[in-house]
Write an enzyme that holds these catalytic residues in place. Structure first.
Site, PDB file in Angstrom:
ATOM      1  N   GLN A  29       0.594  -9.686  -6.532  1.00 20.61           N
ATOM      2  CA  GLN A  29       0.231 -11.089  -6.553  1.00 20.61           C
ATOM      3  C   GLN A  29       1.205 -11.773  -7.459  1.00 20.61           C
ATOM      4  O   GLN A  29       1.002 -12.900  -7.518  1.00 20.61           O
ATOM      5  CB  GLN A  29      -1.236 -11.210  -7.150  1.00 20.61           C
ATOM      6  CG  GLN A  29      -2.333 -10.497  -5.976  1.00 20.61           C
ATOM      7  CD  GLN A  29      -2.454 -11.262  -4.701  1.00 20.61           C
ATOM      8  OE1 GLN A  29      -1.933 -12.371  -4.798  1.00 20.61           O
ATOM      9  NE2 GLN A  29      -2.878 -10.608  -3.442  1.00 20.61           N
ATOM     10  N   THR A  65       0.802  -1.420   0.167  1.00 23.37           N
ATOM     11  CA  THR A  65       0.021  -0.023   0.034  1.00 23.37           C
ATOM     12  C   THR A  65       0.888   1.180   0.172  1.00 23.37           C
ATOM     13  O   THR A  65       0.836   2.201  -0.695  1.00 23.37           O
ATOM     14  CB  THR A  65      -1.024  -0.037   1.223  1.00 23.37           C
ATOM     15  OG1 THR A  65      -1.839  -1.264   1.203  1.00 23.37           O
ATOM     16  CG2 THR A  65      -1.880   1.173   1.293  1.00 23.37           C
ATOM     17  N   HIS A 111       4.029 -10.408   2.596  1.00 14.83           N
ATOM     18  CA  HIS A 111       3.117 -11.303   3.249  1.00 14.83           C
ATOM     19  C   HIS A 111       2.339 -12.051   2.275  1.00 14.83           C
ATOM     20  O   HIS A 111       1.512 -13.081   2.633  1.00 14.83           O
ATOM     21  CB  HIS A 111       2.103 -10.940   4.413  1.00 14.83           C
ATOM     22  CG  HIS A 111       1.323  -9.710   3.886  1.00 14.83           C
ATOM     23  ND1 HIS A 111      -0.019 -10.120   3.589  1.00 14.83           N
ATOM     24  CD2 HIS A 111       1.111  -8.456   3.348  1.00 14.83           C
ATOM     25  CE1 HIS A 111      -0.744  -9.090   3.353  1.00 14.83           C
ATOM     26  NE2 HIS A 111      -0.010  -8.309   2.979  1.00 14.83           N
ATOM     27  N   CYS A 130     -25.465  -9.838  -1.466  1.00 15.20           N
ATOM     28  CA  CYS A 130     -26.994  -9.458  -2.309  1.00 15.20           C
ATOM     29  C   CYS A 130     -27.787  -8.748  -1.702  1.00 15.20           C
ATOM     30  O   CYS A 130     -28.270  -7.580  -2.037  1.00 15.20           O
ATOM     31  CB  CYS A 130     -27.366 -10.508  -3.119  1.00 15.20           C
ATOM     32  SG  CYS A 130     -28.627 -10.212  -4.308  1.00 15.20           S
ATOM     33  N   SER A 140       4.957  -7.018  -1.729  1.00 17.07           N
ATOM     34  CA  SER A 140       4.632  -7.112  -0.548  1.00 17.07           C
ATOM     35  C   SER A 140       5.191  -8.407   0.004  1.00 17.07           C
ATOM     36  O   SER A 140       4.842  -9.547  -0.599  1.00 17.07           O
ATOM     37  CB  SER A 140       3.440  -6.867  -0.204  1.00 17.07           C
ATOM     38  OG  SER A 140       2.838  -7.103   1.059  1.00 17.07           O
TER      39      SER A 140
HETATM   40  C1  LIG Z   1      -2.728  -6.215  -5.676  1.00 21.46           C
HETATM   41  C2  LIG Z   1      -2.176  -5.822  -4.419  1.00 21.46           C
HETATM   42  N1  LIG Z   1      -1.886  -4.446  -4.237  1.00 21.46           N
HETATM   43  C3  LIG Z   1      -1.633  -3.959  -3.102  1.00 21.46           C
HETATM   44  C4  LIG Z   1      -2.012  -4.612  -1.695  1.00 21.46           C
HETATM   45  C5  LIG Z   1      -1.755  -4.110  -0.561  1.00 21.46           C
HETATM   46  O1  LIG Z   1      -0.408  -4.742   0.252  1.00 21.46           O
HETATM   47  P1  LIG Z   1      -0.050  -4.563   1.704  1.00 21.46           P
HETATM   48  O2  LIG Z   1      -1.126  -5.547   2.338  1.00 21.46           O
HETATM   49  O3  LIG Z   1       1.266  -4.896   1.641  1.00 21.46           O
HETATM   50  O4  LIG Z   1      -0.282  -3.200   1.918  1.00 21.46           O
HETATM   51  C6  LIG Z   1      -2.469  -6.046  -1.903  1.00 21.46           C
HETATM   52  C7  LIG Z   1      -2.751  -6.821  -0.602  1.00 21.46           C
HETATM   53  O5  LIG Z   1      -3.985  -6.972  -0.514  1.00 21.46           O
HETATM   54  C8  LIG Z   1      -2.642  -6.471  -3.214  1.00 21.46           C
HETATM   55  O6  LIG Z   1      -3.528  -7.748  -3.434  1.00 21.46           O
END
Ligand SMILES: Cc1ncc(COP(=O)(O)O)c(C=O)c1O
Length: 391
Positions: free
Chosen positions: A179, A73, A199, A322, A197
């Site tokens: 991803q 993020t 995690h 829904c 990222s």
């Molecule tokens: C495509 C994508 N971008 C950004 C993020 C955000 O990553 P982070 O959890 O390291 O802030 C995620 C995670 O949910 C993600 O799947």
């Protein structure tokens, strides 16, 4: 207690034992601040720089091109705002409708600050059309930000082609590769900025990086002691960074095997789940990340499905409900034209390196019954139009 079958690996992954092992010394004994001059500090500094080299090598980049952050993020924000703030003249950004909120909300914030943002539509599989992107480029476009692979439906974007178009026009290209990193080869030569990222690939939470191609100027979001070459201040997260490098080494070491196994699971899931009546696959059948499969079931709420599966010890995720007016359906599913009724009844299954064939069997065994049970008590019937204004 029932052992959880964890099939929500695109949300987060369990930390690999090897990663935890690699991190522990930096909590226990080598806890120095990497900016300190004493031996403990220098041990931490060496560990961080070794990790930076290892991560850079996974991208064919140089270590100075890696900026560690608190996650993707922050990396997405740094790429987009950091670049925008260096621009004196140009005001236009291009992105797509299926980006992660870390990109979408940041682009919307730029709009609120007087920038102009084009949100490209995608096709029924979730792909951006490079021709449409080329047509949207303007003389004042300074940034294109398009993700490598979608976190909800797995669809891969034509990153190489988009990068080439940007290069021709002198526009900086950022990709959110959260991803895709460690799952599929990424054409880094076509990219100027790339977020990842830890995690999502069996590393710890709270650590990410932004790859910044040499010569790409960014202003920092976080000011302070001038860490990370002045691009991201704050005492470095030594254990997290070491863990990220270990997780990346594991993922890249297994690039030829683990993603192949995941793709086999995905194919099996698709073949079996699309046999359930009034069910569809969301996303592209083949142009996809190996670990994500997304389905929609008519006349079912995704949340109910996730809760029922959870009762069976299976962790998955969904789009939205829904019947609940305040729960919005997934922006990704709406962007690919999934009818509202089906967008509310979605299920995302995502595998990790720990996923076994038996776990996929277990899901496939209970899912048809769970779907049938939920349909039996649903106020919406298969083919019912009450929840399907767009059908
Ligand atoms: C495509 C994508 N971008 C950004 C993020 C955000 O990553 P982070 O959890 O390291 O802030 C995620 C995670 O949910 C993600 O799947």
């Amino acid at each position: 207690m029932l052992k959880t079958i964890y099939l929500d690996n695109s949300a987060t992954t369990p930390v690999a034992p090897e990663v935890l092992e690699a991190m522990l010394p930096y909590f226990r004994t080598d806890y120095g601040n990497a900016s300190s001059l004493h031996a403990l500090g220098q041990t931490a500094r060496r560990a961080i720089e070794r990790a930076r080299e290892e991560i850079a090598a996974t991208l064919g980049a140089s270590p100075g091109e890696i900026v560690f952050t608190s996650g993707a993020t922050e990396a997405d924000n740094l790429a987009i705002k950091g670049l925008a703030w260096t621009e004196k003249q140009k005001r236009h950004v291009i992105t797509s409708r299926v980006e992660h909120p870390a990109v979408l909300r940041t682009c919307e914030w730029l709009e609120s600050q007087g920038y102009d943002v084009t949100f490209l539509d995608v096709d029924a599989a979730g792909r951006v059309d490079p021709e449409e992107l080329a047509a949207a480029l303007r003389d004042d476009t300074f940034l294109v930000t398009i993700m490598a692979g979608n976190n909800e439906i797995g669809t891969l974007q034509p990153i190489e082609r988009i990068g080439a178009l940007c290069r021709e026009r002198g526009v900086t290209f950022h990709t959110d590769a959260v991803q895709a990193y460690g799952k599929v080869p990424i054409p880094v030569h076509a990219v100027d900025l790339l977020s990842a990222s830890a995690h999502k690939l069996h590393g710890p939470k709270g650590v990410g990086f932004l790859y910044v191609r040499d010569g790409t100027k960014l202003l920092p979001l976080v000011h302070g002691g001038g860490h990370e070459g002045g691009r991201r201040s704050g005492t470095e997260n030594t254990p997290g960074i070491v863990g990220f490098a270990k997780a990346a080494a594991l993922a890249f070491g297994e690039l030829a095997s683990t993603p192949k196994r995941m793709r086999g699971f995905r194919d099996r899931l698709i073949d079996a789940i699309t046999q359930i009546p009034s069910t569809r696959l969301n996303g592209h059948r083949t142009e996809s990340l190996p670990h994500i499969a997304n389905f929609s079931f008519q006349a079912i709420e995704g949340e109910s499905l996730v809760m029922r599966l959870d009762e069976h010890g299976i962790a998955t995720s969904t789009g939205s409900a829904c019947s609940s007016p305040d729960l919005e359906p997934s922006h990704v599913l709406l962007a690919i034209g999934v009818p509202l009724s089906m967008a509310h009844g979605s299920l995302r299954v995502s595998t990790g390196r720990q996923t076994t064939s038996e776990e996929i069997d277990a899901l496939l065994e209970v899912l048809p019954t769970v779907v049938e049970e939920l349909r039996a008590i649903s106020p919406f019937k298969v083919g019912d139009a009450r929840c399907t204004p767009t059908e």
